[in-house]
Design a protein around this motif. Structure first.
Motif, short mmCIF file in Angstrom:
data_model
loop_
_atom_site.label_atom_id
_atom_site.label_comp_id
_atom_site.label_asym_id
_atom_site.label_seq_id
_atom_site.Cartn_x
_atom_site.Cartn_y
_atom_site.Cartn_z
N LYS B 59 -53.85 68.93 95.33
CA LYS B 59 -53.99 67.73 96.17
C LYS B 59 -53.83 66.45 95.38
N GLN B 60 -53.55 66.56 94.10
CA GLN B 60 -53.40 65.35 93.29
C GLN B 60 -52.12 64.61 93.68
N ARG B 61 -52.19 63.29 93.52
CA ARG B 61 -51.07 62.47 94.02
C ARG B 61 -50.18 62.04 92.85
N ILE B 62 -48.92 62.45 92.93
CA ILE B 62 -47.90 61.98 91.99
C ILE B 62 -46.78 61.40 92.83
N THR B 63 -46.48 60.14 92.65
CA THR B 63 -45.39 59.57 93.44
C THR B 63 -44.26 59.11 92.54
N LEU B 64 -43.06 59.39 92.96
CA LEU B 64 -41.84 58.89 92.32
C LEU B 64 -41.05 58.20 93.42
N PHE B 65 -40.59 57.02 93.15
CA PHE B 65 -39.88 56.21 94.15
C PHE B 65 -40.73 56.03 95.41
N GLY B 66 -42.03 55.99 95.24
CA GLY B 66 -42.92 55.78 96.37
C GLY B 66 -43.15 57.01 97.24
N GLN B 67 -42.58 58.15 96.83
CA GLN B 67 -42.74 59.39 97.61
C GLN B 67 -43.60 60.38 96.84
N ASP B 68 -44.45 61.09 97.55
CA ASP B 68 -45.28 62.11 96.91
C ASP B 68 -44.39 63.31 96.54
N ILE B 69 -44.54 63.81 95.31
CA ILE B 69 -43.73 64.95 94.88
C ILE B 69 -44.00 66.18 95.75
N ASN B 70 -45.24 66.28 96.24
CA ASN B 70 -45.57 67.38 97.16
C ASN B 70 -44.94 67.08 98.51
N GLY B 71 -44.00 67.88 98.90
CA GLY B 71 -43.37 67.68 100.20
C GLY B 71 -42.07 66.90 100.14
N ASN B 72 -41.79 66.27 98.98
CA ASN B 72 -40.53 65.51 98.88
C ASN B 72 -39.76 65.88 97.61
N ARG B 73 -39.99 67.08 97.13
CA ARG B 73 -39.46 67.48 95.83
C ARG B 73 -37.94 67.28 95.75
N LEU B 74 -37.22 67.78 96.74
CA LEU B 74 -35.76 67.72 96.65
C LEU B 74 -35.22 66.30 96.75
#
Lengths: 256, 254
Positions: B59-74
């Protein structure tokens, strides 16, 4: 981007990776080995088995198909999958592959399709080499009578259907080879499974082993009516369900 | 949209019982060359693997380009080029074939292969098998792999590992060029402090899984100059080096 695009690109990636490797050659070497052994034995000692009014293809094909199904096929699948995945393990490539913008399922599916394609090629080669070896025996040892008989249908169908019965073994070996970095684990598993099959063959428990389904399918007979077609459906069902389970497990795996 | 390309919020991670990261809150500004510094085993590679989604974050939050890596990996990975530790290459294939694999994965145009080869200076060696490449050539090819698809963010883990001084200088020049002329954000991890000092605009220092400092490199010098007690040198520049600061922060020898 649709699933087909991902899958076709994953397959194309895998095709490039196996260039300049032993992987495609093994698909030809394994059936060539079995057929060569049967050919040499038949050439040297054929007078004991072949005589007037006896179809020499019966004995010759039986040696090839049983040798393949019981020993070489499981060992070949183990070596092929281990060799194939070793390319990634040796180069620590799984971390890189999973950091590319392609779904993990398509990476797995690409590998499974290429491995399945190679194994199907080996079965086509098994049939082709068998026919060639019999034809050559007909020329070199005409008294055996190979030129007077044929067994095209039985040989070709047995080769194709044994491949389908081996589906469970293929999917298990691919998963293990991707999961374990050591070449020994998948290669050793296949070797021991083949030996266990030879020891336990005939016992009821042996029917549970996917490594014995190809020989179980043949049912010690070259009569197509005697073949156990249920092993085909089990092999295909385990191939599909095993692939889906592998995708779930691989998707959850941390690359550390 | 946030000015930060990468953001983590009190990131923590343990391998079994061993806690390797604690409270790592990274903020990587757009357009920066962000040096992620720390000794071997400090947690740099684990952080990078978390950023790339190679390790599940729960459940930890990592965002790249403002998107969470969980659920937006691709969708995130389409904008990221990564080089993890040793460049991942298939030595039995040529440089061109290695790039073709990455090109297919990224669904990039064919002409991009030639473009990245030119950028890293490997055009003439592209048809050679990688097993014949020097380590420096492999590193450059690794960076070319990361550049395919024209990503906005490069994540490079120890890109100068094992290189001689000339090779290190080459990679440094290339990264500066990529940042200044091509507008890439570059997140680069290293334990070679003197080298990082020459190219980074921002820095984070990690030690034993803890973030000890984060911010612009100029701010780091200012903050620690007095603390260390260094005085400006004859040219009026800071006599404090990144290595001095690092030693002071970690109270350890490198």
């Amino acid at each position: 981007m649709n699933s087909f695009s991902y899958l076709s690109r994953s397959v194309a990636m895998e095709k490039i990776k196996i260039k300049n490797t032993l992987v495609p050659w093994l698909a030809l070497f394994a059936p060539l080995f079995v057929v060569t052994v049967a050919f040499v034995a038949a050439y040297a000692d054929g007078d004991r088995f072949y005589g007037p009014d006896i179809n020499p293809w019966d004995n010759f094909s039986g040696h090839i198909l049983v040798g393949w199904a019981l020993f070489v096929f499981p060992i070949y699948v183990s070596l092929q999958s281990a060799l194939y995945s070793a390319m990634e393990h040796q180069n620590r490539a799984f971390a890189y592959l999973y950091s590319l913008p392609v779904p993990k399922w398509s990476i797995y599916a690409g590998k499974l399709l290429i491995l399945t394609g190679l194994i199907s090629l080996s079965h086509i080669a098994l049939y082709g080499f068998s026919e060639m070896a019999g034809w050559l025996l007909g020329i070199l040892k005409p008294r055996y009578g190979f030129q007077s008989y044929s067994m095209h249908e039985v040989l070709s169908k047995a080769s194709l259907l044994m491949f389908l019965a081996g589906g469970g073994m293929i999917v298990i070996q691919l998963y293990i080879s991707m999961e374990f970095a050591s070449f020994i684990v998948p290669a050793g598993l296949g070797l021991f499974a083949a030996m266990a099959g030879a020891i336990s063959r005939g016992f009821a428990i042996s029917k549970a082993s996917p490594y014995l389904w190809p020989i179980g399918f043949l049912n010690n007979s070259l009569q197509m009516a005697d073949w156990q077609y249920s092993y085909l459906w089990i092999g295909l069902a385990v191939y599909v369900s095993g692939a889906l389970a592998s995708i779930v497990l691989i998707s959850r795996k941390d690359i550390v | 949209m946030s000015a930060y390309i990468i953001q983590t919020d009190r990131l923590a991670y343990a391998y079994g019982e061993r806690q390797v990261l604690q409270n790592i809150s990274l903020q990587v500004p757009a357009g920066s060359i962000f040096g992620f510094l720390g000794p071997n085993g400090s947690g740099k590679t684990t952080t990078i693997r978390l950023l790339l989604g190679l390790i599940q974050t729960g459940k930890q939050r990592i965002t790249l380009f403002g998107q969470d890596i969980n659920g937006n990996r691709l969708s995130i990975l389409r904008r990221v080029g990564a080089l993890i530790e040793i460049p991942t290459l298939y030595p039995h294939l040529t440089g061109q074939q290695n790039l073709e694999i990455a090109r297919l994965a990224r669904n990039a145009d064919r002409d991009q292969v030639g473009k990245v080869l030119r950028m890293v200076g490997l055009t003439d060696d592209a048809s050679l098998k990688v097993k014949g490449y020097s380590l420096g050539m492999r590193q450059r090819l690794g960076i070319a792999l990361a550049l395919l698809g024209d990503p906005d963010l490069l994540i490079l883990d120890e890109p100068t590992n094992g290189l001689d001084p000339a090779g290190i200088r080459e990679i440094r020049s290339l990264l500066i060029e990529l940042s200044q002329e091509h507008g890439k954000t570059i997140f680069v991890s290293s334990h070679l402090l003197s080298e990082m000092e020459k190219m980074v605009t921002d820095v984070a220092i990690i030690h034993n899984g803890h973030l000890l400092f984060q911010g612009p490199i100029g701010g780091l010098y200012q903050a620690y100059q007095l603390r260390i007690g260094a005085v400006p040198n004859l040219h009026g520049h800071s006599a404090v080096t990144l290595e001095d600061i690092f030693l002071n922060l970690t109270n350890a020898s490198i």
